[in-house]
Write a protein that holds these residues in place. Structure first.
Motif, PDB file in Angstrom:
ATOM      1  N   PHE A   5      14.489  18.961   5.740  1.00 40.94           N
ATOM      2  CA  PHE A   5      14.792  19.337   7.469  1.00 40.94           C
ATOM      3  C   PHE A   5      14.162  18.259   8.240  1.00 40.94           C
ATOM      4  CE2 PHE A   5      12.992  21.093  11.304  1.00 40.94           C
ATOM      5  CZ  PHE A   5      13.940  21.557  11.795  1.00 40.94           C
ATOM      6  N   MET A   6      12.939  17.630   7.768  1.00 42.62           N
ATOM      7  CA  MET A   6      12.316  16.603   8.361  1.00 42.62           C
ATOM      8  C   MET A   6      13.071  15.179   8.590  1.00 42.62           C
ATOM      9  SD  MET A   6      10.006  17.869  10.093  1.00 42.62           S
ATOM     10  CE  MET A   6       9.387  16.516  10.902  1.00 42.62           C
ATOM     11  N   LYS A   7      13.679  15.109   7.311  1.00 49.41           N
ATOM     12  CA  LYS A   7      14.532  13.913   7.333  1.00 49.41           C
ATOM     13  C   LYS A   7      15.755  13.847   8.152  1.00 49.41           C
ATOM     14  CE  LYS A   7      13.377  12.831   2.105  1.00 49.41           C
ATOM     15  NZ  LYS A   7      13.641  12.965   1.116  1.00 49.41           N
ATOM     16  N   GLY A   8      16.206  15.120   8.255  1.00 45.66           N
ATOM     17  CA  GLY A   8      17.666  15.307   8.888  1.00 45.66           C
ATOM     18  C   GLY A   8      17.122  15.371  10.509  1.00 45.66           C
ATOM     19  N   LEU A   9      16.030  15.886  10.692  1.00 47.78           N
ATOM     20  CA  LEU A   9      15.538  15.805  12.232  1.00 47.78           C
ATOM     21  C   LEU A   9      15.243  14.354  12.780  1.00 47.78           C
ATOM     22  CD1 LEU A   9      15.062  17.588  14.499  1.00 47.78           C
ATOM     23  CD2 LEU A   9      12.485  17.516  13.823  1.00 47.78           C
ATOM     24  N   ALA A  10      14.548  13.652  11.642  1.00 49.45           N
ATOM     25  CA  ALA A  10      14.246  12.250  12.083  1.00 49.45           C
ATOM     26  C   ALA A  10      15.370  11.423  12.384  1.00 49.45           C
ATOM     27  CB  ALA A  10      13.481  11.705  11.012  1.00 49.45           C
ATOM     28  N   LEU A  11      16.693  11.811  11.338  1.00 47.44           N
ATOM     29  CA  LEU A  11      17.898  10.898  11.716  1.00 47.44           C
ATOM     30  C   LEU A  11      18.508  11.407  12.914  1.00 47.44           C
ATOM     31  CD1 LEU A  11      19.221  10.429   7.888  1.00 47.44           C
ATOM     32  CD2 LEU A  11      18.339   8.718   9.568  1.00 47.44           C
ATOM     33  N   PHE A  12      18.311  12.762  13.178  1.00 45.45           N
ATOM     34  CA  PHE A  12      19.113  13.147  14.285  1.00 45.45           C
ATOM     35  C   PHE A  12      18.364  12.708  15.642  1.00 45.45           C
ATOM     36  CE2 PHE A  12      19.707  16.448  17.510  1.00 45.45           C
ATOM     37  CZ  PHE A  12      20.913  16.788  17.422  1.00 45.45           C
ATOM     38  N   CYS A  13      17.096  12.731  15.605  1.00 47.21           N
ATOM     39  CA  CYS A  13      16.423  11.992  16.798  1.00 47.21           C
ATOM     40  C   CYS A  13      16.702  10.476  16.876  1.00 47.21           C
ATOM     41  CB  CYS A  13      14.606  12.460  16.531  1.00 47.21           C
ATOM     42  SG  CYS A  13      14.387  14.124  16.857  1.00 47.21           S
ATOM     43  N   LEU A  14      16.446   9.763  15.792  1.00 45.07           N
ATOM     44  CA  LEU A  14      16.676   8.470  15.821  1.00 45.07           C
ATOM     45  C   LEU A  14      18.033   8.070  16.332  1.00 45.07           C
ATOM     46  CD1 LEU A  14      15.616   5.643  15.017  1.00 45.07           C
ATOM     47  CD2 LEU A  14      16.731   5.933  12.737  1.00 45.07           C
ATOM     48  N   GLY A  15      18.937   8.786  15.703  1.00 45.50           N
ATOM     49  CA  GLY A  15      20.418   8.349  16.153  1.00 45.50           C
ATOM     50  C   GLY A  15      20.726   9.001  17.692  1.00 45.50           C
ATOM     51  N   GLY A  16      20.137  10.034  18.003  1.00 41.96           N
ATOM     52  CA  GLY A  16      20.218  10.392  19.367  1.00 41.96           C
ATOM     53  C   GLY A  16      19.618   9.492  20.591  1.00 41.96           C
ATOM     54  N   PHE A  17      18.485   9.195  20.113  1.00 40.38           N
ATOM     55  CA  PHE A  17      17.608   8.035  21.062  1.00 40.38           C
ATOM     56  C   PHE A  17      18.365   6.883  21.092  1.00 40.38           C
ATOM     57  CE2 PHE A  17      13.722  10.519  20.233  1.00 40.38           C
ATOM     58  CZ  PHE A  17      13.897  11.454  21.203  1.00 40.38           C
ATOM     59  N   GLY A  18      18.939   6.467  20.146  1.00 40.84           N
ATOM     60  CA  GLY A  18      19.877   5.069  20.082  1.00 40.84           C
ATOM     61  C   GLY A  18      20.970   5.200  20.760  1.00 40.84           C
ATOM     62  N   TRP A  19      21.541   6.540  20.727  1.00 42.37           N
ATOM     63  CA  TRP A  19      22.863   6.588  21.108  1.00 42.37           C
ATOM     64  C   TRP A  19      22.811   6.951  22.726  1.00 42.37           C
ATOM     65  CZ3 TRP A  19      24.811  11.319  23.601  1.00 42.37           C
ATOM     66  CH2 TRP A  19      26.096  11.239  23.916  1.00 42.37           C
ATOM     67  N   LEU A  20      21.623   7.580  23.015  1.00 44.37           N
ATOM     68  CA  LEU A  20      21.453   7.831  24.551  1.00 44.37           C
ATOM     69  C   LEU A  20      21.175   6.201  25.258  1.00 44.37           C
ATOM     70  CD1 LEU A  20      19.718  11.190  24.563  1.00 44.37           C
ATOM     71  CD2 LEU A  20      21.653  10.578  25.908  1.00 44.37           C
ATOM     72  N   THR A  21      20.412   5.423  24.447  1.00 38.86           N
ATOM     73  CA  THR A  21      20.083   4.306  25.012  1.00 38.86           C
ATOM     74  C   THR A  21      21.533   3.368  25.440  1.00 38.86           C
ATOM     75  OG1 THR A  21      17.864   4.407  24.150  1.00 38.86           O
ATOM     76  CG2 THR A  21      18.639   2.277  24.724  1.00 38.86           C
ATOM     77  N   PHE A  22      22.119   3.046  24.373  1.00 43.04           N
ATOM     78  CA  PHE A  22      23.153   2.333  24.448  1.00 43.04           C
ATOM     79  C   PHE A  22      24.421   2.942  25.279  1.00 43.04           C
ATOM     80  CE2 PHE A  22      21.225   0.057  20.799  1.00 43.04           C
ATOM     81  CZ  PHE A  22      21.226  -0.921  21.026  1.00 43.04           C
ATOM     82  N   ALA A  23      24.766   4.120  25.246  1.00 39.75           N
ATOM     83  CA  ALA A  23      25.513   4.884  25.860  1.00 39.75           C
ATOM     84  C   ALA A  23      25.243   4.701  27.498  1.00 39.75           C
ATOM     85  CB  ALA A  23      25.789   6.338  25.387  1.00 39.75           C
ATOM     86  N   GLY A  24      23.896   4.944  27.821  1.00 40.72           N
ATOM     87  CA  GLY A  24      23.474   4.695  29.315  1.00 40.72           C
ATOM     88  C   GLY A  24      23.707   3.390  29.557  1.00 40.72           C
TER      89      GLY A  24
END
Length: 90
Positions: A5-24
């Motif tokens: 669960f923590m590995k999935g959450l870490a990848l979800f957060c890392l991917g989400g923050f990166g996507w939000l940054t570059f999409a912005g």
């Protein structure tokens, strides 16, 4: 199970923050438009723009595939493997 669960959450957060940054940076034509973050990327004017647009897409798919892998696929394969081991033991 908590480590998956923590590995999935870490990848979800890392991917989400990166996507939000570059999409912005690359997918927001104006802050007053409704189609922010999902708009078509603007035309790339340099190699760095192309890399930024590609990085945004990579982070988006890291967010989706990473979470699905550790939250669904890994536990499902463990359950299948344990049920098959019980069937062969009986």
């Amino acid at each position: 199970m908590a480590d998956e669960f923590m590995k999935g959450l870490a990848l979800f957060c890392l991917g989400g923050f990166g996507w939000l940054t570059f999409a912005g940076w690359y997918r927001t034509p104006s802050f007053y438009d409704i189609s922010q973050l999902f708009a078509d990327p603007r035309a790339a004017e340099s190699v760095y723009d192309e890399i930024g647009i590609l990085a945004g897409d990579v982070f988006f798919w890291l967010m989706i595939i990473g979470a699905v892998t550790f939250w669904v696929l890994v536990p499902a394969t463990r359950e299948i493997r344990s049920s098959l081991a019980e069937d062969t033991a009986n």
